[in-house]
Write an enzyme that holds these catalytic residues in place. Sequence first.
Site, PDB file in Angstrom:
ATOM      1  N   GLU A  46      26.516 -34.099  -3.115  1.00 45.19           N
ATOM      2  CA  GLU A  46      26.746 -34.447  -1.522  1.00 45.19           C
ATOM      3  C   GLU A  46      26.447 -35.763  -2.192  1.00 45.19           C
ATOM      4  O   GLU A  46      25.373 -36.218  -1.937  1.00 45.19           O
ATOM      5  CB  GLU A  46      26.607 -33.832  -0.316  1.00 45.19           C
ATOM      6  CG  GLU A  46      27.581 -34.587   0.441  1.00 45.19           C
ATOM      7  CD  GLU A  46      28.193 -33.794   2.148  1.00 45.19           C
ATOM      8  OE1 GLU A  46      27.699 -33.043   2.586  1.00 45.19           O
ATOM      9  OE2 GLU A  46      28.963 -34.434   2.680  1.00 45.19           O
ATOM     10  N   CYS A 249      30.778 -32.582   3.660  1.00 42.88           N
ATOM     11  CA  CYS A 249      32.048 -32.397   5.042  1.00 42.88           C
ATOM     12  C   CYS A 249      32.366 -33.460   3.870  1.00 42.88           C
ATOM     13  O   CYS A 249      33.139 -34.936   4.714  1.00 42.88           O
ATOM     14  CB  CYS A 249      30.787 -33.064   6.018  1.00 42.88           C
ATOM     15  SG  CYS A 249      30.337 -31.816   6.967  1.00 42.88           S
ATOM     16  N   ASN A 380      35.770 -27.475   3.013  1.00 35.63           N
ATOM     17  CA  ASN A 380      34.326 -26.476   3.431  1.00 35.63           C
ATOM     18  C   ASN A 380      34.075 -26.488   5.119  1.00 35.63           C
ATOM     19  O   ASN A 380      34.144 -27.407   5.462  1.00 35.63           O
ATOM     20  CB  ASN A 380      33.732 -28.126   2.877  1.00 35.63           C
ATOM     21  CG  ASN A 380      31.751 -27.985   3.207  1.00 35.63           C
ATOM     22  OD1 ASN A 380      31.094 -27.420   3.023  1.00 35.63           O
ATOM     23  ND2 ASN A 380      31.478 -28.912   4.377  1.00 35.63           N
ATOM     24  N   GLU A 381      33.448 -25.525   4.976  1.00 35.47           N
ATOM     25  CA  GLU A 381      33.045 -25.363   6.647  1.00 35.47           C
ATOM     26  C   GLU A 381      33.849 -25.157   7.453  1.00 35.47           C
ATOM     27  O   GLU A 381      33.578 -26.203   8.586  1.00 35.47           O
ATOM     28  CB  GLU A 381      31.728 -26.291   7.283  1.00 35.47           C
ATOM     29  CG  GLU A 381      30.382 -25.893   6.738  1.00 35.47           C
ATOM     30  CD  GLU A 381      29.280 -26.586   6.789  1.00 35.47           C
ATOM     31  OE1 GLU A 381      30.483 -27.851   7.891  1.00 35.47           O
ATOM     32  OE2 GLU A 381      28.136 -26.098   6.956  1.00 35.47           O
TER      33      GLU A 381
HETATM   34  O1  AHR Z   1      24.109 -30.648   4.176  1.00 38.32           O
HETATM   35  C1  AHR Z   1      24.876 -31.328   4.887  1.00 38.32           C
HETATM   36  C2  AHR Z   1      26.198 -30.792   5.067  1.00 38.32           C
HETATM   37  O2  AHR Z   1      25.851 -30.112   6.287  1.00 38.32           O
HETATM   38  C3  AHR Z   1      26.960 -30.538   4.946  1.00 38.32           C
HETATM   39  O3  AHR Z   1      27.921 -31.696   4.060  1.00 38.32           O
HETATM   40  C4  AHR Z   1      27.981 -30.060   5.245  1.00 38.32           C
HETATM   41  O4  AHR Z   1      28.781 -28.908   4.783  1.00 38.32           O
HETATM   42  C5  AHR Z   1      27.361 -29.077   6.396  1.00 38.32           C
HETATM   43  O5  AHR Z   1      27.428 -29.166   8.241  1.00 38.32           O
END
Ligand code: AHR
Length: 667
Positions: A46, A249, A380-381
């Site tokens: 990321e 995120c 994601n999440e």
């Molecule tokens: O790894 C950091 C963050 O943690 C990522 O962006 C997210 O998916 C998680 O909350």
Amino acid sequence: MKQFIQLIAFFLAFECIAQKQEPTFKVNVSQVESEVSPTMWGIFFEDINMGADGGIYAELVKNRSFEFFKPLMGWKITSPNTLQGFYLGSEITIVNQPEKASTNPRYLHVNLKNPNPQSLGISNEGFRGMGIKKGLRYDFSVFYRQKTAHTVLVIELVSSSGQIIGQTKILPNDTSNEWRKLETSFTANETDAKAKLNIWFEGNGEIDLDMISLFPSDTWKGRKEGLRADMVQMLADMKPGFIRFPGGCIVEGHDLSVRYQWKKTLGPIENRKLIVNRWNYEMAHRLAPDYFQTFGLGFMEYFQLAEDIGAEPLPILNCGMACQFNSGELAPLNQLEPYIQDALDLIEFANGDSTTFWGKVRINLGHSKPFNLKMLGVGNENWGTQYIERLEIFKEKLQAIYPNIKLVCSTGPLPNGPLFDYLNPTLRKMEVGFVDEHFYSRPEWFFANAKRYDSYDKKTKTKVFAGEYASQSVGMVSPENKNNWLTALSEAAFMTGMERNAGVVQMASYAPLFAHIDGWQWTPNLIWVDNLKSMATPNYHVQKIYSNYKGTHTVSMLYKDKQVSAGQDSLFASAVIDKNSQELILKIVNQSKEKRQISIQIEGLSKLPKAANLIKLENENLEALNTLERPNEIQAIENTITLSGKNVDLAIGGYSFTTIRLKTNAK
Ligand code: AHR
């Protein structure tokens, strides 16, 4: 006297029995339990902590296109005049022309009236400075537009102590008044981690400038305007089974307008529209107002990176939901079409041939061979019924056309509790390919949960992707978290549980991956870098060992004649065989500070080999860590032990992670 001797004999006998009662493992190499997926251990990428911009993407100029919210952020106009940008009638201004160039509307306008040499120019500070290496070639480029050719650009690299450590001069000579790219190279004569770039203007006339760029020539595979080789090498050394990208995120975005949109990351770099990085403002305690996504590392580069390091690509796309920790903005169900189309087009981009629109796009970008995409993350999440409603529509449309693409789906941000308890069974009922579980907890949690997967049903279609995990020395999102030995040891213990249950867990990745020592927002991270070097944390060593020695099949292992589990007498263990290298690979974590004498009985071998290879990671200080200055405080030490007798007998240190490899084909 006789009684005394009897007493001594009794104690000696007791000591012997006590020694014989030391923990004993029994491993049977011919009792295969399940396959270890080739994708078992991978990478989570990321653009957080300056992982991409300012990190692996080797561009040294920050805000090269003047598109940050503050157009001159990262830049200084260098003139002796108190009114910045004006010098004896000469001027430097920023022009914004969105109607002409929607993706990159701003540029620098320079109007020169014969300023004295070195009296009017601009200076770029880089991403917390620029890492410059002595003897290395640097490639400068700029887009310019002019009617007359009277402006000389004097380009200088200046060290943190003010010395000029590289220099060149160019005269842009195209006078068509069209945008042209000009390139020149020069060699630096000193090393400095915090250099800056000056450009002085000399002459008389007007010139427009944009996309002012500087790259080192020692990029990964020498690719022009490419990636930092040291950072990619760290990834390649892990031999990862997959690489998940672009997050995290940032896939979701603070709101949908700043979600990650892969199509906008392709093609000529000057047309990739920059957007803010959500980590710019996410952490109030670690604000990064200069953090934007230039997409120099875009989807084509991600796929290429995956191919280069031999990892399966695992892209994650937005499912019509912005980050639920932020705005939680939703695309209405009847307006999901563009999101779904993005997913369909991505599969075509990765796998299509020249008869398809997006396949042709990839081919025109220089990659005729398909990338062979097999999995796709949807969201994601994300959590709640809103996620499931959207996912159902995605799933139906994607699987109608691409039934073999495995969908990776979110179980939310936590591995238990109401969000998880709703999503996990729901996703399994939907028979999605993978459920993505995330773990950011204290080391105790990792030790205690190393048996998490022992009770999961191995036969279900849906497999687990432990998509983000990292042991937190203080607590989630604490800026005090350290990548210390305790965290790495606890992850190693947890990973024995994943490995033992390779029939359940088929992918796992530590997160986040990279952090710049002067530009991070989140800690802990797997690899820390400055502008010149990268550093392996103890956690990295653990990941690398698991991934390098993942084996092909798990085999039966008993601890004191019972099925091996986790934390039995403070030990954690797993056993795999590798049918390709013909090896048995055992991993043992000792959570206690006491040394242990271990005896491992190995069944199913015609003969024990004469020697075994050991890789040890250990430290009596659980707080110990590696730093950029002292990168080898904790490192993997490899050696060979001689084997004699029936069992593998060895001493393992307190607070240790030991990997034992021995050949299964000894004659
Ligand atoms: O790894 C950091 C963050 O943690 C990522 O962006 C997210 O998916 C998680 O909350």
